[in-house]
Motif scaffolding. Structure first.
Motif, PDB file in Angstrom:
ATOM      1  N   GLY A 269      94.174-105.486 -70.106  1.00  0.00           N
ATOM      2  CA  GLY A 269      92.986-105.836 -70.867  1.00  0.00           C
ATOM      3  C   GLY A 269      92.884-107.333 -71.080  1.00  0.00           C
ATOM      4  N   ALA A 270      92.459-107.718 -72.297  1.00  0.00           N
ATOM      5  CA  ALA A 270      92.293-109.140 -72.595  1.00  0.00           C
ATOM      6  C   ALA A 270      92.737-109.420 -74.022  1.00  0.00           C
ATOM      7  CB  ALA A 270      90.832-109.545 -72.408  1.00  0.00           C
ATOM      8  N   TYR A 271      93.109-110.684 -74.248  1.00  0.00           N
ATOM      9  CA  TYR A 271      93.437-111.128 -75.598  1.00  0.00           C
ATOM     10  C   TYR A 271      92.358-112.111 -76.038  1.00  0.00           C
ATOM     11  CZ  TYR A 271      97.908-108.761 -75.465  1.00  0.00           C
ATOM     12  OH  TYR A 271      98.860-107.799 -75.406  1.00  0.00           O
ATOM     13  N   LEU A 272      91.795-111.836 -77.215  1.00  0.00           N
ATOM     14  CA  LEU A 272      90.694-112.622 -77.738  1.00  0.00           C
ATOM     15  C   LEU A 272      91.151-113.427 -78.945  1.00  0.00           C
ATOM     16  CD1 LEU A 272      88.028-109.713 -77.821  1.00  0.00           C
ATOM     17  CD2 LEU A 272      88.785-111.064 -75.855  1.00  0.00           C
ATOM     18  N   ILE A 273      90.496-114.567 -79.157  1.00  0.00           N
ATOM     19  CA  ILE A 273      90.832-115.406 -80.304  1.00  0.00           C
ATOM     20  C   ILE A 273      89.558-115.891 -80.983  1.00  0.00           C
ATOM     21  CG2 ILE A 273      93.058-116.187 -79.377  1.00  0.00           C
ATOM     22  CD1 ILE A 273      91.655-118.834 -78.617  1.00  0.00           C
ATOM     23  N   ASP A 274      89.716-116.222 -82.265  1.00  0.00           N
ATOM     24  CA  ASP A 274      88.636-116.835 -83.036  1.00  0.00           C
ATOM     25  C   ASP A 274      88.879-118.348 -83.002  1.00  0.00           C
ATOM     26  OD1 ASP A 274      86.816-117.807 -84.860  1.00  0.00           O
ATOM     27  OD2 ASP A 274      87.285-116.347 -86.435  1.00  0.00           O
ATOM     28  N   THR A 275      88.070-119.065 -82.253  1.00  0.00           N
ATOM     29  CA  THR A 275      88.300-120.496 -82.051  1.00  0.00           C
ATOM     30  C   THR A 275      88.010-121.333 -83.296  1.00  0.00           C
ATOM     31  OG1 THR A 275      86.061-120.708 -81.143  1.00  0.00           O
ATOM     32  CG2 THR A 275      87.861-120.376 -79.575  1.00  0.00           C
ATOM     33  N   SER A 276      87.421-120.703 -84.328  1.00  0.00           N
ATOM     34  CA  SER A 276      87.147-121.448 -85.557  1.00  0.00           C
ATOM     35  C   SER A 276      88.379-121.557 -86.450  1.00  0.00           C
ATOM     36  CB  SER A 276      86.018-120.768 -86.346  1.00  0.00           C
ATOM     37  OG  SER A 276      86.445-119.509 -86.847  1.00  0.00           O
ATOM     38  N   LEU A 277      89.438-120.821 -86.112  1.00  0.00           N
ATOM     39  CA  LEU A 277      90.661-120.838 -86.906  1.00  0.00           C
ATOM     40  C   LEU A 277      91.640-121.862 -86.353  1.00  0.00           C
ATOM     41  CD1 LEU A 277      91.206-116.971 -87.346  1.00  0.00           C
ATOM     42  CD2 LEU A 277      90.072-118.561 -88.919  1.00  0.00           C
ATOM     43  N   ASP A 278      92.398-122.487 -87.244  1.00  0.00           N
ATOM     44  CA  ASP A 278      93.398-123.468 -86.813  1.00  0.00           C
ATOM     45  C   ASP A 278      94.516-122.806 -86.009  1.00  0.00           C
ATOM     46  OD1 ASP A 278      92.031-125.519 -88.041  1.00  0.00           O
ATOM     47  OD2 ASP A 278      93.105-125.300 -89.944  1.00  0.00           O
TER      48      ASP A 278
ATOM     49  N   PRO B 130      94.674-119.342 -84.488  1.00  0.00           N
ATOM     50  CA  PRO B 130      94.099-118.023 -84.194  1.00  0.00           C
ATOM     51  C   PRO B 130      95.147-117.007 -83.749  1.00  0.00           C
ATOM     52  CG  PRO B 130      93.599-119.577 -82.436  1.00  0.00           C
ATOM     53  CD  PRO B 130      94.219-120.376 -83.540  1.00  0.00           C
ATOM     54  N   VAL B 131      94.983-115.776 -84.244  1.00  0.00           N
ATOM     55  CA  VAL B 131      95.879-114.681 -83.854  1.00  0.00           C
ATOM     56  C   VAL B 131      95.205-113.895 -82.732  1.00  0.00           C
ATOM     57  CG1 VAL B 131      97.030-112.566 -84.618  1.00  0.00           C
ATOM     58  CG2 VAL B 131      96.839-114.531 -86.175  1.00  0.00           C
ATOM     59  N   PRO B 132      95.846-113.755 -81.576  1.00  0.00           N
ATOM     60  CA  PRO B 132      95.236-113.013 -80.472  1.00  0.00           C
ATOM     61  C   PRO B 132      94.998-111.549 -80.843  1.00  0.00           C
ATOM     62  CG  PRO B 132      97.104-114.312 -79.704  1.00  0.00           C
ATOM     63  CD  PRO B 132      97.165-114.324 -81.204  1.00  0.00           C
ATOM     64  N   VAL B 133      93.841-111.045 -80.437  1.00  0.00           N
ATOM     65  CA  VAL B 133      93.479-109.646 -80.678  1.00  0.00           C
ATOM     66  C   VAL B 133      93.319-108.971 -79.325  1.00  0.00           C
ATOM     67  CG1 VAL B 133      91.795-108.075 -81.680  1.00  0.00           C
ATOM     68  CG2 VAL B 133      92.293-110.253 -82.818  1.00  0.00           C
ATOM     69  N   PHE B 134      93.975-107.831 -79.161  1.00  0.00           N
ATOM     70  CA  PHE B 134      93.940-107.142 -77.877  1.00  0.00           C
ATOM     71  C   PHE B 134      92.662-106.321 -77.710  1.00  0.00           C
ATOM     72  CE2 PHE B 134      95.062-103.347 -75.267  1.00  0.00           C
ATOM     73  CZ  PHE B 134      95.236-104.014 -74.060  1.00  0.00           C
ATOM     74  N   MET B 135      92.036-106.418 -76.525  1.00  0.00           N
ATOM     75  CA  MET B 135      90.905-105.573 -76.156  1.00  0.00           C
ATOM     76  C   MET B 135      91.276-104.804 -74.889  1.00  0.00           C
ATOM     77  SD  MET B 135      86.874-106.503 -75.501  1.00  0.00           S
ATOM     78  CE  MET B 135      87.096-107.324 -73.904  1.00  0.00           C
ATOM     79  N   PRO B 136      91.328-103.469 -74.942  1.00  0.00           N
ATOM     80  CA  PRO B 136      91.728-102.665 -73.770  1.00  0.00           C
ATOM     81  C   PRO B 136      90.855-102.935 -72.542  1.00  0.00           C
ATOM     82  CG  PRO B 136      91.706-101.327 -75.752  1.00  0.00           C
ATOM     83  CD  PRO B 136      91.088-102.633 -76.131  1.00  0.00           C
ATOM     84  N   ARG B 137      91.443-102.711 -71.391  1.00  0.00           N
ATOM     85  CA  ARG B 137      90.793-103.010 -70.122  1.00  0.00           C
ATOM     86  C   ARG B 137      89.455-102.281 -69.943  1.00  0.00           C
ATOM     87  NH1 ARG B 137      92.358-105.093 -65.297  1.00  0.00           N
ATOM     88  NH2 ARG B 137      91.297-104.342 -63.446  1.00  0.00           N
ATOM     89  N   ARG B 138      89.334-101.068 -70.505  1.00  0.00           N
ATOM     90  CA  ARG B 138      88.110-100.282 -70.288  1.00  0.00           C
ATOM     91  C   ARG B 138      86.865-100.955 -70.852  1.00  0.00           C
ATOM     92  NH1 ARG B 138      91.078 -97.317 -74.023  1.00  0.00           N
ATOM     93  NH2 ARG B 138      90.182 -97.063 -76.107  1.00  0.00           N
ATOM     94  N   TYR B 139      87.034-101.953 -71.722  1.00  0.00           N
ATOM     95  CA  TYR B 139      85.881-102.640 -72.300  1.00  0.00           C
ATOM     96  C   TYR B 139      85.511-103.921 -71.538  1.00  0.00           C
ATOM     97  CZ  TYR B 139      86.978 -99.504 -76.155  1.00  0.00           C
ATOM     98  OH  TYR B 139      87.238 -98.375 -76.911  1.00  0.00           O
ATOM     99  N   LEU B 140      86.315-104.265 -70.545  1.00  0.00           N
ATOM    100  CA  LEU B 140      86.015-105.455 -69.747  1.00  0.00           C
ATOM    101  C   LEU B 140      84.908-105.164 -68.733  1.00  0.00           C
ATOM    102  CD1 LEU B 140      89.611-106.792 -69.002  1.00  0.00           C
ATOM    103  CD2 LEU B 140      87.916-107.821 -70.527  1.00  0.00           C
ATOM    104  N   THR B 141      84.047-106.135 -68.513  1.00  0.00           N
ATOM    105  CA  THR B 141      83.000-106.028 -67.492  1.00  0.00           C
ATOM    106  C   THR B 141      83.259-107.102 -66.429  1.00  0.00           C
ATOM    107  OG1 THR B 141      81.497-107.596 -68.584  1.00  0.00           O
ATOM    108  CG2 THR B 141      81.354-105.276 -69.258  1.00  0.00           C
ATOM    109  N   PRO B 142      82.666-106.941 -65.248  1.00  0.00           N
ATOM    110  CA  PRO B 142      82.901-107.920 -64.169  1.00  0.00           C
ATOM    111  C   PRO B 142      82.534-109.352 -64.549  1.00  0.00           C
ATOM    112  CG  PRO B 142      81.909-105.932 -63.284  1.00  0.00           C
ATOM    113  CD  PRO B 142      81.875-105.790 -64.783  1.00  0.00           C
TER     114      PRO B 142
END
Length: 282
Positions: free
Chosen positions: A19-28, A30-42
């Protein structure tokens, strides 16, 4: 700060096989948040901003999904029970992981296949759960006025008090016991008429129509009851409100109005023992 149970726009920091790891760039930091692969688009790449809903998965990991549930933290919705288990009931709220309604948050028994009005909250361990104790989530400042017709969901029935209704699943409403002419069940969707707006903004409701419309309905109900009982009904001016309510599901005041109209129109006559069709109606 990332809030569970709400929608956030996060940036893809890195992609993995799972999947992917997402971050909030507004934070000094940021804690990565996991998003499973099934939600990824091309079209998703490293650096892509994605709108996601945050919740905890079955292993209590903070997880992101692009699927949006039917209700967020602090909101109300009518949700269907999927199953009852030893820890509570699970509700369908539009995500792969069903929403838990713990036993302690069930003010009445809930049944699979039935829908009930619940609020979503975050418990002490950070999990999203549902509750049927919804009073604090309702608003008193409704836009409705006396005589308007509203729709809502029954969320509590108290003997001697009445039927508590969430108008538009949002505002506080009550059918007083004096206006309750049948059995109501939690989760039931009803239509009612506003009969009073209290000073605090809460609504008093009645399941009856305005007087002219209701007189027509009540008159037809009396005629139907007469027809089903051979042209005689053992109700009259001296009958108790309880007898009238039990037989016709209407108040004594409504009964007397309808009887007066039917007698004036020559359709029935009142005797010391009850109501009868006039000869022309037999």
């Amino acid at each position: 700060m990332l809030e569970i149970g709400k929608i956030h726009t996060l940036k893809i920091d890195r992609l993995t096989a799972n999947g992917a790891y997402l971050i909030d760039t507004s934070l000094d930091k940021p804690v990565p948040v996991f998003m499973p692969r099934r939600y990824l688009t091309p079209s998703m790449r490293r650096g892509t901003n994605v709108q996601v809903f945050l919740y905890r998965d079955s292993e209590d990991r903070l997880t992101a999904t692009t699927e949006i549930p039917r209700v967020m933290v602090g909101q109300l919705a009518r949700l269907k029970v999927v199953q009852n288990t030893r820890i509570g009931a699970f509700l369908d709220w539009g995500l792969p992981k069903d929403l838990l309604l713990p036993f302690k948050e069930q003010r009445y028994p809930v049944h699979p296949g039935k829908s009930y009005l619940v609020a979503v909250y975050e418990d002490a361990s950070g999990r999203l759960c549902a509750t049927t104790y919804i009073e604090k989530y309702l608003q008193p400042d409704s836009p409705y006025h006396k005589h308007q017709i509203v729709n809502g969901t029954v969320y509590l029935v108290k003997n001697g008090v009445g039927v508590f209704v969430a108008v538009d699943n949002r505002y506080s409403g009550l059918i007083p016991a004096t206006q309750q002419f049948r059995v109501y069940l939690p989760g039931e969707v009803i239509e009612a008429r506003v009969i009073n707006v209290r000073q605090d903004g809460k609504l008093d409701l009645s399941p009856t129509k305005d007087i002219p419309q209701q007189m027509n309905i009540d008159s037809e109900r009396i005629l139907k009851e007469l027809q089903q009982n051979g042209g005689f009904l053992p109700l009259h001016d001296k009958s108790s409100p309880a007898e009238i309510k039990q037989t016709l599901n209407m108040s004594k005041k409504a009964f007397k109005r309808a009887v007066g109209r039917l007698m004036k129109n020559g359709k029935i006559k009142q005797t010391p023992h009850g109501l009868r069709y006039t000869e022309t109606q037999n």
